[in-house]
Scaffold this motif. Structure first.
Motif, short mmCIF file in Angstrom:
data_model
loop_
_atom_site.label_atom_id
_atom_site.label_comp_id
_atom_site.label_asym_id
_atom_site.label_seq_id
_atom_site.Cartn_x
_atom_site.Cartn_y
_atom_site.Cartn_z
N GLU A 184 40.17 17.53 -11.64
CA GLU A 184 41.48 18.00 -12.08
C GLU A 184 42.61 17.29 -11.35
OE1 GLU A 184 41.80 22.25 -11.96
OE2 GLU A 184 40.03 22.52 -13.22
N GLU A 185 42.31 16.80 -10.14
CA GLU A 185 43.32 16.09 -9.34
C GLU A 185 43.39 14.61 -9.70
OE1 GLU A 185 40.75 17.92 -7.75
OE2 GLU A 185 42.03 19.69 -7.84
N GLY A 186 42.56 14.17 -10.66
CA GLY A 186 42.58 12.78 -11.09
C GLY A 186 41.68 11.85 -10.29
N GLN A 187 40.84 12.41 -9.44
CA GLN A 187 39.93 11.59 -8.64
C GLN A 187 38.65 11.29 -9.43
OE1 GLN A 187 40.75 10.31 -5.56
NE2 GLN A 187 42.73 11.14 -6.20
N PRO A 188 38.15 10.05 -9.36
CA PRO A 188 36.92 9.72 -10.08
C PRO A 188 35.73 10.52 -9.56
CG PRO A 188 37.92 7.76 -9.08
CD PRO A 188 38.70 8.94 -8.60
N ILE A 189 34.86 10.89 -10.49
CA ILE A 189 33.58 11.51 -10.15
C ILE A 189 32.54 10.40 -10.33
CG2 ILE A 189 31.89 13.30 -10.70
CD1 ILE A 189 34.27 14.91 -11.91
N TRP A 190 32.22 9.74 -9.24
CA TRP A 190 31.33 8.60 -9.27
C TRP A 190 29.88 9.03 -9.52
CZ3 TRP A 190 33.48 3.98 -9.47
CH2 TRP A 190 34.77 3.83 -8.97
N HIS A 191 29.13 8.16 -10.20
CA HIS A 191 27.70 8.41 -10.35
C HIS A 191 26.92 7.14 -9.98
CE1 HIS A 191 28.51 6.78 -14.43
NE2 HIS A 191 27.35 6.21 -14.24
N ASN A 192 25.70 7.37 -9.61
CA ASN A 192 24.80 6.27 -9.28
C ASN A 192 24.14 5.76 -10.55
OD1 ASN A 192 25.43 6.82 -6.61
ND2 ASN A 192 23.60 8.08 -6.30
N ALA A 193 23.49 4.61 -10.47
CA ALA A 193 22.82 4.06 -11.64
C ALA A 193 21.59 3.26 -11.21
CB ALA A 193 23.76 3.17 -12.43
N TYR A 194 20.51 3.43 -11.98
CA TYR A 194 19.37 2.55 -11.87
C TYR A 194 19.61 1.40 -12.84
CZ TYR A 194 16.35 6.10 -9.62
OH TYR A 194 15.79 7.02 -8.77
N GLN A 195 19.17 0.21 -12.44
CA GLN A 195 19.16 -0.92 -13.37
C GLN A 195 17.73 -1.33 -13.62
OE1 GLN A 195 21.99 -4.14 -13.02
NE2 GLN A 195 20.42 -5.62 -13.63
N TYR A 196 17.38 -1.44 -14.89
CA TYR A 196 16.06 -1.90 -15.31
C TYR A 196 16.21 -3.21 -16.08
CZ TYR A 196 13.65 2.44 -14.13
OH TYR A 196 13.08 3.48 -13.46
N ALA A 197 15.15 -3.99 -16.14
CA ALA A 197 15.18 -5.24 -16.89
C ALA A 197 13.77 -5.64 -17.29
CB ALA A 197 15.82 -6.35 -16.06
N ILE A 198 13.73 -6.50 -18.29
CA ILE A 198 12.49 -7.15 -18.70
C ILE A 198 12.86 -8.56 -19.17
CG2 ILE A 198 12.60 -6.17 -21.04
CD1 ILE A 198 9.47 -6.10 -20.97
N LEU A 199 12.05 -9.52 -18.78
CA LEU A 199 12.26 -10.92 -19.16
C LEU A 199 11.42 -11.26 -20.39
CD1 LEU A 199 11.99 -12.50 -15.60
CD2 LEU A 199 14.09 -12.08 -16.92
N ALA A 200 11.81 -12.31 -21.08
CA ALA A 200 11.11 -12.73 -22.29
C ALA A 200 9.63 -13.02 -22.01
CB ALA A 200 11.78 -13.96 -22.89
N ASP A 201 9.33 -13.69 -20.89
CA ASP A 201 7.93 -13.98 -20.62
C ASP A 201 7.13 -12.72 -20.28
OD1 ASP A 201 9.17 -13.79 -18.12
OD2 ASP A 201 8.16 -15.54 -17.27
N GLU A 202 7.77 -11.73 -19.67
CA GLU A 202 7.12 -10.44 -19.42
C GLU A 202 6.83 -9.73 -20.74
OE1 GLU A 202 8.85 -8.93 -15.18
OE2 GLU A 202 10.27 -9.01 -16.85
N TRP A 203 7.81 -9.74 -21.63
CA TRP A 203 7.65 -9.13 -22.96
C TRP A 203 6.47 -9.77 -23.67
CZ3 TRP A 203 8.83 -5.21 -26.03
CH2 TRP A 203 8.59 -5.34 -27.40
N GLN A 204 6.44 -11.09 -23.67
CA GLN A 204 5.38 -11.82 -24.36
C GLN A 204 4.01 -11.48 -23.75
OE1 GLN A 204 5.91 -16.07 -24.50
NE2 GLN A 204 4.15 -16.36 -25.83
N ARG A 205 3.92 -11.51 -22.44
CA ARG A 205 2.66 -11.20 -21.75
C ARG A 205 2.20 -9.77 -22.06
NH1 ARG A 205 4.18 -13.33 -17.38
NH2 ARG A 205 5.10 -11.49 -16.41
N ASN A 206 3.13 -8.82 -22.08
CA ASN A 206 2.80 -7.43 -22.35
C ASN A 206 2.38 -7.17 -23.79
OD1 ASN A 206 3.46 -6.72 -19.72
ND2 ASN A 206 5.55 -6.14 -20.25
N ASN A 207 2.73 -8.09 -24.69
CA ASN A 207 2.47 -7.88 -26.12
C ASN A 207 1.46 -8.85 -26.69
OD1 ASN A 207 4.38 -5.63 -27.07
ND2 ASN A 207 5.62 -6.88 -25.71
#
Length: 182
Positions: free
Chosen positions: A158-181
């Motif tokens: 209400e005072e205009g201060q940000p309510i920060w949140h944390n975040a996980y970052q995930y990723a997959i590479l093309a060669d990982e996708w190919q290997r997994n499939n």
């Protein structure tokens, strides 16, 4: 124009007549707990579907059996474009949770990204408190690459201060996708 199919789903561009199905879940406060924005009314959803129907960034996820839109996927290339990286995100109607639809739709979009767009890397961000989301990313065989502290905020006090949140970052590479499939 996006027109993807999986066993039970169609993943396509938004249409203006999707507004009612979109309102079905964006009018639920709990659905937006980890997302920017407020609960949407019908007019908001009509405007949103109009805007989303004019680009490929947001895709409607529709049940093949009855044409009901049950969620949507965000899929957008990040800058710099020459790095061939896309980001994926999703929101689904809670009435359809627990049926594997988000996994099926996201897997199909990853396939589209790697096989048709020739992505090098696909990333996703999620709030660590959103266990359903990071479990989905792990089912997709994406790797957790980071835990960002106070990464962003969607809301303010209400005072205009940000309510920060944390975040996980995930990723997959093309060669990982190919290997997994293989």
């Amino acid at each position: 124009m996006i027109d993807l199919e999986s066993e039970r789903l169609l993943i396509r561009n938004f249409r203006t007549d999707d507004w009612n199905d979109l309102h079905d879940y964006l009018s639920i406060e709990e659905v937006l707990k980890y997302e920017p924005g407020e609960v949407c009314n019908e007019e908001d959803c009509k405007q949103m579907t109009l805007e989303r129907s004019q680009s490929n960034i947001f895709m409607a996820v529709v049940l093949r059996e009855n044409n009901k839109m049950i969620g949507h996927i965000y899929f957008n290339q990040t800058v710099p474009f020459e790095f061939l990286t896309w980001e994926i995100g999703y929101i689904f109607n809670p009435r359809y949770y627990g049926n594997g639809y988000a996994t099926e739709a996201s897997r199909r979009v990853l396939q589209y990204g790697f096989e048709e767009l020739k992505a090098h890397r696909i990333i996703a961000m999620c709030n660590p408190e959103n266990a359903s989301s990071w479990r989905l990313l792990e089912r997709l065989l994406m790797r957790k690459e980071g835990h960002h502290m106070k990464k962003a905020f969607f809301y303010k006090t209400e005072e205009g201060q940000p309510i920060w949140h944390n975040a996980y970052q995930y990723a997959i590479l093309a060669d990982e996708w190919q290997r997994n499939n293989e």
